[in-house]
Scaffold this motif. Structure first.
Motif, PDB file in Angstrom:
ATOM      1  N   VAL A 274      81.552  98.261  28.879  1.00 30.84           N
ATOM      2  CA  VAL A 274      80.576  97.504  29.642  1.00 30.84           C
ATOM      3  C   VAL A 274      79.669  96.837  28.612  1.00 30.84           C
ATOM      4  O   VAL A 274      79.251  97.481  27.642  1.00 30.84           O
ATOM      5  CB  VAL A 274      79.771  98.427  30.580  1.00 30.84           C
ATOM      6  N   LEU A 275      79.411  95.556  28.787  1.00 29.84           N
ATOM      7  CA  LEU A 275      78.602  94.825  27.819  1.00 29.84           C
ATOM      8  C   LEU A 275      77.164  94.674  28.297  1.00 29.84           C
ATOM      9  O   LEU A 275      76.900  94.534  29.487  1.00 29.84           O
ATOM     10  CB  LEU A 275      79.202  93.443  27.567  1.00 29.84           C
ATOM     11  N   SER A 276      76.256  94.691  27.338  1.00 25.77           N
ATOM     12  CA  SER A 276      74.848  94.429  27.582  1.00 25.77           C
ATOM     13  C   SER A 276      74.415  93.397  26.551  1.00 25.77           C
ATOM     14  O   SER A 276      74.471  93.664  25.347  1.00 25.77           O
ATOM     15  CB  SER A 276      74.044  95.721  27.430  1.00 25.77           C
ATOM     16  N   ASN A 277      74.048  92.220  27.027  1.00 22.03           N
ATOM     17  CA  ASN A 277      73.702  91.106  26.128  1.00 22.03           C
ATOM     18  C   ASN A 277      74.817  90.811  25.133  1.00 22.03           C
ATOM     19  O   ASN A 277      74.577  90.577  23.959  1.00 22.03           O
ATOM     20  CB  ASN A 277      72.390  91.375  25.402  1.00 22.03           C
ATOM     21  N   GLY A 278      76.055  90.904  25.597  1.00 20.62           N
ATOM     22  CA  GLY A 278      77.206  90.576  24.760  1.00 20.62           C
ATOM     23  C   GLY A 278      77.658  91.680  23.820  1.00 20.62           C
ATOM     24  O   GLY A 278      78.624  91.512  23.092  1.00 20.62           O
ATOM     25  N   GLU A 279      76.980  92.806  23.819  1.00 21.12           N
ATOM     26  CA  GLU A 279      77.319  93.935  22.947  1.00 21.12           C
ATOM     27  C   GLU A 279      77.720  95.133  23.804  1.00 21.12           C
ATOM     28  O   GLU A 279      77.234  95.278  24.927  1.00 21.12           O
ATOM     29  CB  GLU A 279      76.103  94.334  22.093  1.00 21.12           C
ATOM     30  N   PRO A 280      78.578  96.021  23.274  1.00 28.41           N
ATOM     31  CA  PRO A 280      78.924  97.220  24.040  1.00 28.41           C
ATOM     32  C   PRO A 280      77.670  98.019  24.412  1.00 28.41           C
ATOM     33  O   PRO A 280      76.822  98.277  23.558  1.00 28.41           O
ATOM     34  CB  PRO A 280      79.821  98.014  23.088  1.00 28.41           C
ATOM     35  N   ASP A 281      77.568  98.366  25.674  1.00 32.04           N
ATOM     36  CA  ASP A 281      76.444  99.153  26.167  1.00 32.04           C
ATOM     37  C   ASP A 281      76.580 100.581  25.654  1.00 32.04           C
ATOM     38  O   ASP A 281      77.646 101.183  25.757  1.00 32.04           O
ATOM     39  CB  ASP A 281      76.454  99.130  27.704  1.00 32.04           C
ATOM     40  N   CYS A 282      75.520 101.110  25.078  1.00 30.22           N
ATOM     41  CA  CYS A 282      75.545 102.483  24.585  1.00 30.22           C
ATOM     42  C   CYS A 282      74.139 103.048  24.598  1.00 30.22           C
ATOM     43  O   CYS A 282      73.155 102.308  24.657  1.00 30.22           O
ATOM     44  CB  CYS A 282      76.164 102.567  23.187  1.00 30.22           C
ATOM     45  N   THR A 283      74.057 104.355  24.534  1.00 33.11           N
ATOM     46  CA  THR A 283      72.750 105.003  24.604  1.00 33.11           C
ATOM     47  C   THR A 283      71.902 104.694  23.368  1.00 33.11           C
ATOM     48  O   THR A 283      70.677 104.665  23.457  1.00 33.11           O
ATOM     49  CB  THR A 283      72.901 106.522  24.801  1.00 33.11           C
ATOM     50  N   ALA A 284      72.524 104.441  22.223  1.00 33.89           N
ATOM     51  CA  ALA A 284      71.746 104.086  21.031  1.00 33.89           C
ATOM     52  C   ALA A 284      71.014 102.763  21.248  1.00 33.89           C
ATOM     53  O   ALA A 284      69.852 102.611  20.858  1.00 33.89           O
ATOM     54  CB  ALA A 284      72.655 103.998  19.797  1.00 33.89           C
ATOM     55  N   ARG A 285      71.670 101.791  21.879  1.00 34.97           N
ATOM     56  CA  ARG A 285      71.016 100.499  22.167  1.00 34.97           C
ATOM     57  C   ARG A 285      69.857 100.698  23.146  1.00 34.97           C
ATOM     58  O   ARG A 285      68.819 100.060  23.017  1.00 34.97           O
ATOM     59  CB  ARG A 285      72.018  99.501  22.739  1.00 34.97           C
ATOM     60  N   ILE A 286      70.049 101.574  24.123  1.00 29.78           N
ATOM     61  CA  ILE A 286      68.976 101.844  25.083  1.00 29.78           C
ATOM     62  C   ILE A 286      67.789 102.470  24.362  1.00 29.78           C
ATOM     63  O   ILE A 286      66.642 102.052  24.540  1.00 29.78           O
ATOM     64  CB  ILE A 286      69.485 102.754  26.223  1.00 29.78           C
ATOM     65  N   ARG A 287      68.060 103.456  23.496  1.00 31.18           N
ATOM     66  CA  ARG A 287      66.982 104.102  22.739  1.00 31.18           C
ATOM     67  C   ARG A 287      66.302 103.111  21.811  1.00 31.18           C
ATOM     68  O   ARG A 287      65.078 103.118  21.681  1.00 31.18           O
ATOM     69  CB  ARG A 287      67.525 105.293  21.954  1.00 31.18           C
ATOM     70  N   ASP A 288      67.102 102.257  21.148  1.00 32.21           N
ATOM     71  CA  ASP A 288      66.515 101.235  20.265  1.00 32.21           C
ATOM     72  C   ASP A 288      65.557 100.337  21.025  1.00 32.21           C
ATOM     73  O   ASP A 288      64.529  99.926  20.505  1.00 32.21           O
ATOM     74  CB  ASP A 288      67.611 100.388  19.608  1.00 32.21           C
ATOM     75  N   GLY A 289      65.910 100.038  22.291  1.00 32.62           N
ATOM     76  CA  GLY A 289      65.044  99.194  23.129  1.00 32.62           C
ATOM     77  C   GLY A 289      63.685  99.819  23.389  1.00 32.62           C
ATOM     78  O   GLY A 289      62.715  99.122  23.675  1.00 32.62           O
ATOM     79  N   TYR A 290      63.606 101.131  23.272  1.00 35.61           N
ATOM     80  CA  TYR A 290      62.331 101.844  23.444  1.00 35.61           C
ATOM     81  C   TYR A 290      61.699 102.212  22.104  1.00 35.61           C
ATOM     82  O   TYR A 290      60.746 102.984  22.057  1.00 35.61           O
ATOM     83  CB  TYR A 290      62.536 103.107  24.285  1.00 35.61           C
ATOM     84  N   GLY A 291      62.281 101.707  21.010  1.00 36.32           N
ATOM     85  CA  GLY A 291      61.727 101.986  19.688  1.00 36.32           C
ATOM     86  C   GLY A 291      62.115 103.341  19.118  1.00 36.32           C
ATOM     87  O   GLY A 291      61.511 103.803  18.163  1.00 36.32           O
ATOM     88  N   VAL A 292      63.127 103.979  19.670  1.00 31.90           N
ATOM     89  CA  VAL A 292      63.594 105.269  19.159  1.00 31.90           C
ATOM     90  C   VAL A 292      64.852 105.001  18.350  1.00 31.90           C
ATOM     91  O   VAL A 292      65.952 104.959  18.882  1.00 31.90           O
ATOM     92  CB  VAL A 292      63.892 106.261  20.313  1.00 31.90           C
ATOM     93  N   LEU A 293      64.695 104.767  17.061  1.00 28.60           N
ATOM     94  CA  LEU A 293      65.826 104.446  16.203  1.00 28.60           C
ATOM     95  C   LEU A 293      66.629 105.704  15.882  1.00 28.60           C
ATOM     96  O   LEU A 293      66.066 106.793  15.714  1.00 28.60           O
ATOM     97  CB  LEU A 293      65.346 103.788  14.908  1.00 28.60           C
TER      98      LEU A 293
END
Length: 154
Positions: free
Chosen positions: A54-73
């Motif tokens: 499943v893509l999110s903004n053209g990239e594979p959707d993953c929990t790391a991307r979700i965490r990055d979106g909240y500033g949790v690297l």
């Protein structure tokens, strides 16, 4: 872990499929796809039609991307139990009903016979399902099918 299955219909030919929507660790990202390739053609085992991230903004959707979106690297995370999970979809056929929706005692007994035959063939191909439970069998047009190979081992 957030797995949901949907009954979907092709708008062109009306054929029904099961779509598995799941989140899997990177180590298991393609595991079920690989196992389904190994059991391809075995009667009474669901067949893989297609699979994709499943893509999110053209990239594979993953929990790391979700965490990055909240500033949790990931590299700065205090939680060492975190596993990055990828959002995947698998399209499978046939789409059946849960085992407990059998229509007669004969249908249930025939379905169990189907499972035994399929299990024997899977073992010959060196695949062990690994999660035998009533939730991992379906009945489609009176025939029993194995589903859910994410815990299978080769």
């Amino acid at each position: 872990r957030g797995t949901v299955c949907y009954r979907v219909r092709d708008p062109v030919d009306g054929k029904e499929y099961a779509m598995k929507d799941c989140w899997v660790t990177e180590a298991k990202r393609y595991h079920e796809v690989d196992v389904l390739g190994r059991v391809k053609g075995i009667p009474n085992v669901v067949q893989l039609v297609d699979h994709w991230d499943v893509l999110s903004n053209g990239e594979p959707d993953c929990t790391a991307r979700i965490r990055d979106g909240y500033g949790v690297l990931l590299e700065n995370r205090p939680d060492t139990r975190f596993f990055n999970r990828y959002h995947r979809r698998l399209l499978l056929t046939p789409c059946g009903d849960p085992l407990w929706d059998f229509s007669s005692r004969k249908e249930l007994i025939c379905a169990f016979r189907d499972f035994v035959v399929a299990h024997e063939t899977m073992i010959q191909r060196r695949v062990l399902h690994g999660d035998l439970s009533p939730n991992n069998f379906i009945i489609h047009e009176g025939i029993g099918y194995f589903i859910d190979f994410d815990h299978a081992s080769i």
